[in-house]
Scaffold this motif. Structure first.
Motif, short mmCIF file in Angstrom:
data_model
loop_
_atom_site.label_atom_id
_atom_site.label_comp_id
_atom_site.label_asym_id
_atom_site.label_seq_id
_atom_site.Cartn_x
_atom_site.Cartn_y
_atom_site.Cartn_z
N ALA A 48 0.96 -1.31 0.33
CA ALA A 48 0.04 -0.12 0.34
C ALA A 48 0.97 1.70 -0.14
CB ALA A 48 -0.46 -0.06 1.25
N ARG B 181 2.74 3.76 -2.97
CA ARG B 181 2.00 4.55 -4.34
C ARG B 181 2.14 3.80 -6.19
NH1 ARG B 181 -0.63 9.28 -0.96
NH2 ARG B 181 -0.74 8.16 0.85
N ARG C 65 0.77 0.75 -7.36
CA ARG C 65 -0.39 0.27 -7.53
C ARG C 65 -1.18 1.90 -8.60
NH1 ARG C 65 -3.35 -1.79 -1.90
NH2 ARG C 65 -1.42 -3.21 -1.75
N ILE D 144 -3.25 0.16 -11.75
CA ILE D 144 -4.72 0.96 -12.09
C ILE D 144 -4.78 1.74 -13.75
CG2 ILE D 144 -6.02 2.76 -11.37
CD1 ILE D 144 -4.82 2.32 -8.45
N GLY E 130 -3.27 -8.19 1.57
CA GLY E 130 -3.59 -6.53 1.22
C GLY E 130 -3.84 -6.56 -0.25
N GLU E 131 -2.58 -7.10 -0.71
CA GLU E 131 -2.08 -6.42 -2.43
C GLU E 131 -3.33 -7.77 -2.90
OE1 GLU E 131 2.18 -6.45 -2.06
OE2 GLU E 131 1.78 -8.00 -2.58
N GLU F 261 -6.34 -7.82 -2.58
CA GLU F 261 -7.67 -7.50 -2.07
C GLU F 261 -7.17 -6.21 -3.05
OE1 GLU F 261 -11.14 -6.96 -0.71
OE2 GLU F 261 -10.36 -8.42 0.04
N PHE F 262 -6.43 -5.77 -2.66
CA PHE F 262 -6.18 -4.71 -4.22
C PHE F 262 -6.70 -4.76 -5.32
CE2 PHE F 262 -3.95 -2.51 -7.18
CZ PHE F 262 -3.99 -1.37 -7.15
N ASN G 1 -10.53 -5.49 -6.18
CA ASN G 1 -11.27 -4.74 -6.31
C ASN G 1 -11.28 -3.35 -7.12
OD1 ASN G 1 -11.78 -4.33 -3.18
ND2 ASN G 1 -10.48 -3.08 -2.57
N LEU G 2 -10.24 -3.40 -8.25
CA LEU G 2 -10.21 -3.22 -9.04
C LEU G 2 -11.43 -3.42 -10.54
CD1 LEU G 2 -6.41 -4.25 -10.62
CD2 LEU G 2 -7.23 -2.10 -9.59
#
Length: 569
Positions: free
Chosen positions: A66, A69, A72, A76, A101-102, A104-105, A108-109
């Motif tokens: 996280a 940035r 990430r 995105i 966490g990665e 989950e990221f 969520n995309l």
């Protein structure tokens, strides 16, 4: 195992691209996108039907926590660009094991979007690479270390016998696998020569890593060879084509560096790479009249189905001994080419009949259709504009099949038509067939017939001695004919002649006078200089008709009793 942390982006991309090609080898298309002009959020696109998968490759060995940035944001941005292409699935590929966490990221995309989200991390990559060990060996290859290891192995003795030899062969194959991610070489020995067979590792190898062969040759007046080359390279026939070294002026192989070669001294031979998938398929040829009605059909089995730049080839066997090749051009207005050959020896008489009938229909019918497993492949005109008269050789073959079929039916035997038959065998076969057909025929084996006196005299013998000519008959209850090593029993046969003379009459008279005739052989000779005749009483149905001999009518063999036959005697 590959050390993913130390690869760098280019090497990482190369390995993943090779892996994706293997995983999706059956896909309609695999497109590694060249990103020099911007990849639009796509590194690799896999298309299967109307489904499109987009793979995004990010070389983040430490992941994308996280607090990072920038990484990430890169993911995105790539994801959003990829969505412009409406993928069925989007897959992120990274060389790190992801944290919760990665994960989950990534999940969520796709929120609110009709797209499937998936990822391949280091654990997934290792697991997939293990499925393709040759790829793993290729990308981990240490050339110097392997050379040293192989040198020591190849110069060592085979102390453990065959297991050592098998292990060395396995090592050699493993080394060959590391030459290229798309191709491998299968080494072997044949008659003291090394054979290297090039084999694709996956269906897209020829597209992703093309290998081309260029041959320059001066064939001159080699018309038969030129025709074979056209059939092979134009239609994919199964024949083996061989260019001797004196016909080849240049031989060149282009492709990956390890296979490139060029020489002006080479013998070149090519043939189909493997067995046709349609081998053994049912192939039917139907013959049609002017109205399109079926007037005959024959079913065979496909030996080979091929295709090339000019069209398709179909090679078929009918009744074991007829081989047919049909060349079907892509240009349907060009017309097809049909050729065939056959031999009616060595097969059952009924199969010989069928082959001869098929040949006759090919020479007389107007049109034909070819059906493979019941589906129409082609229809074409046969071009039979002239009347067809069966060749003498085929007439003779048809007669052999007819005669042998009748004899086998009577004797309840089954065996193929002999590959070799003497003229004597052929005459005997014909005579037996005519006898079984209720005919009287000349019996060529009897120009002279003998009988042994069992007494010193009899009224019948005295009657014969008083005549210049007389009729005589002999009844054989267990008459047989020979064909090669076979003896075929027919049954009761009467051998006779309406006019014979006793050749040794004078000596018989002297022995009768001395009472020493017993055991002497009587020699009966037809007065016309011909042969005795034969018939089967249980087959002769017209008792009122004269027992006139039926001609043998054997093509190429003189009729017994004719001037040609008498000269041969």
């Amino acid at each position: 195992m590959i050390e993913w942390k130390h690869l760098g982006q280019p090497r990482f991309d190369e390995i993943v691209e090779a892996l994706i090609k293997r995983i999706y080898a059956g896909a309609d298309e695999i497109w590694p996108v060249d990103g020099r002009g911007g990849d639009g959020g796509r590194d690799i696109v896999v298309t299967q039907g109307n489904r499109k998968r987009i793979f995004q490759l990010k070389y983040f060995p430490e992941g994308f926590p996280a607090e990072n940035r920038s990484r990430r944001r890169q993911i995105i941005n790539s994801f959003k660009k990829a969505m412009d292409h409406n993928p069925y699935e989007w897959v992120l590929v990274v060389p790190a094991n992801l944290t919760p966490g990665e994960v989950e990221f990534i999940k969520n995309l796709g929120e609110g979007r009709p797209v499937k989200i998936r990822w391949l991390d280091r654990g997934d990559l290792n697991e997939r690479m293990a499925t393709f060990p040759d790829l793993d060996r290729y990308f981990q290859r240490d050339h110097l270390r392997e050379a040293v290891r192989d040198f020591h192995a190849e110069t060592a003795t085979l102390t453990n016998g065959l297991p050592d030899l098998a292990q060395r062969m396995l090592r050699l194959k493993e080394t060959a696998d590391t030459l290229d991610p798309d191709w491998t070489v299968e080494p072997s020995m044949s008659q003291g020569e090394v054979v290297l067979a090039l084999t694709a590792k996956h269906p897209l190898a020829a597209r992703d890593s093309p290998i081309t062969v260029s041959i320059q040759s001066t064939l001159g007046d080699q018309s038969e060879l030129l025709a074979g080359i056209r059939r092979s390279l134009g239609f994919g026939t199964s024949e083996t084509i061989k260019l001797s070294a004196d016909l080849v002026s240049s031989f060149k192989v282009d492709g990956p560096e390890w296979i490139r070669t060029q020489t002006d001294t080479a013998e070149v031979m090519w043939m189909p790479a493997g067995e046709s998938p349609l081998k053994g398929a049912s192939v039917e040829i139907r013959f049609l009249d002017a109205d399109g009605s079926i007037v005959g059909s024959h079913e065979g089995s496909a030996d080979h189905v091929g295709g090339a730049i000019e069209g398709f080839s179909l090679e078929v066997s009918f009744y074991r001994q007829m081989k047919m090749t049909i060349l079907l051009p892509h240009d349907q207005t060009a017309g097809c080419d049909l050729s065939y050959s056959f031999n009616v020896r060595g097969i059952q008489p009924m199969d010989a009949f069928a082959i001869l009938e098929l040949n006759s229909q090919l020479r007389t019918c107007l049109r034909a259709g070819i059906y493979v497993n019941g589906s129409e492949l082609a229809q074409f005109r046969l071009g039979n504009d002239e009347p067809y008269v069966e060749e003498e050789e085929l007439q003779a073959a048809r007669l052999i099949a007819e005669d042998l079929a009748q004899i086998q039916h009577h004797t309840k035997t089954r065996f193929p038509i002999p590959n070799e038959m003497t003229a004597e065998d052929r005459v005997g076969l014909r005579v037996a067939s005519l006898l079984l057909g209720g005919k009287c025929c000349i019996y060529p084996g009897a120009a002279v017939t003998t009988a042994t006196l069992s007494v010193d005299g009899s009224p019948e013998l005295e009657g014969m001695l008083k005549q210049d000519a007389f009729m005589i008959r002999f009844d054989y209850e267990d008459f047989s004919v020979s064909l090669g090593h076979r003896v075929l029993k027919l049954g009761t046969v009467i051998v006779f002649h309406p006019s014979v003379r006793l050749e040794n009459a004078a000596s018989i008279k002297r022995m009768l006078a001395k009472k020493t005739a017993k055991g002497t052989k009587l020699k009966f000779v037809p007065t016309d200089g011909g042969y005795f005749r034969a018939y089967m009483p249980d087959k002769w149905t017209d008792a009122d008709s004269p027992l006139a001999p039926t001609p043998l009518n054997l093509p190429g063999i003189p009729e017994p009793g004719s001037s040609d036959c008498n000269e041969a005697r």
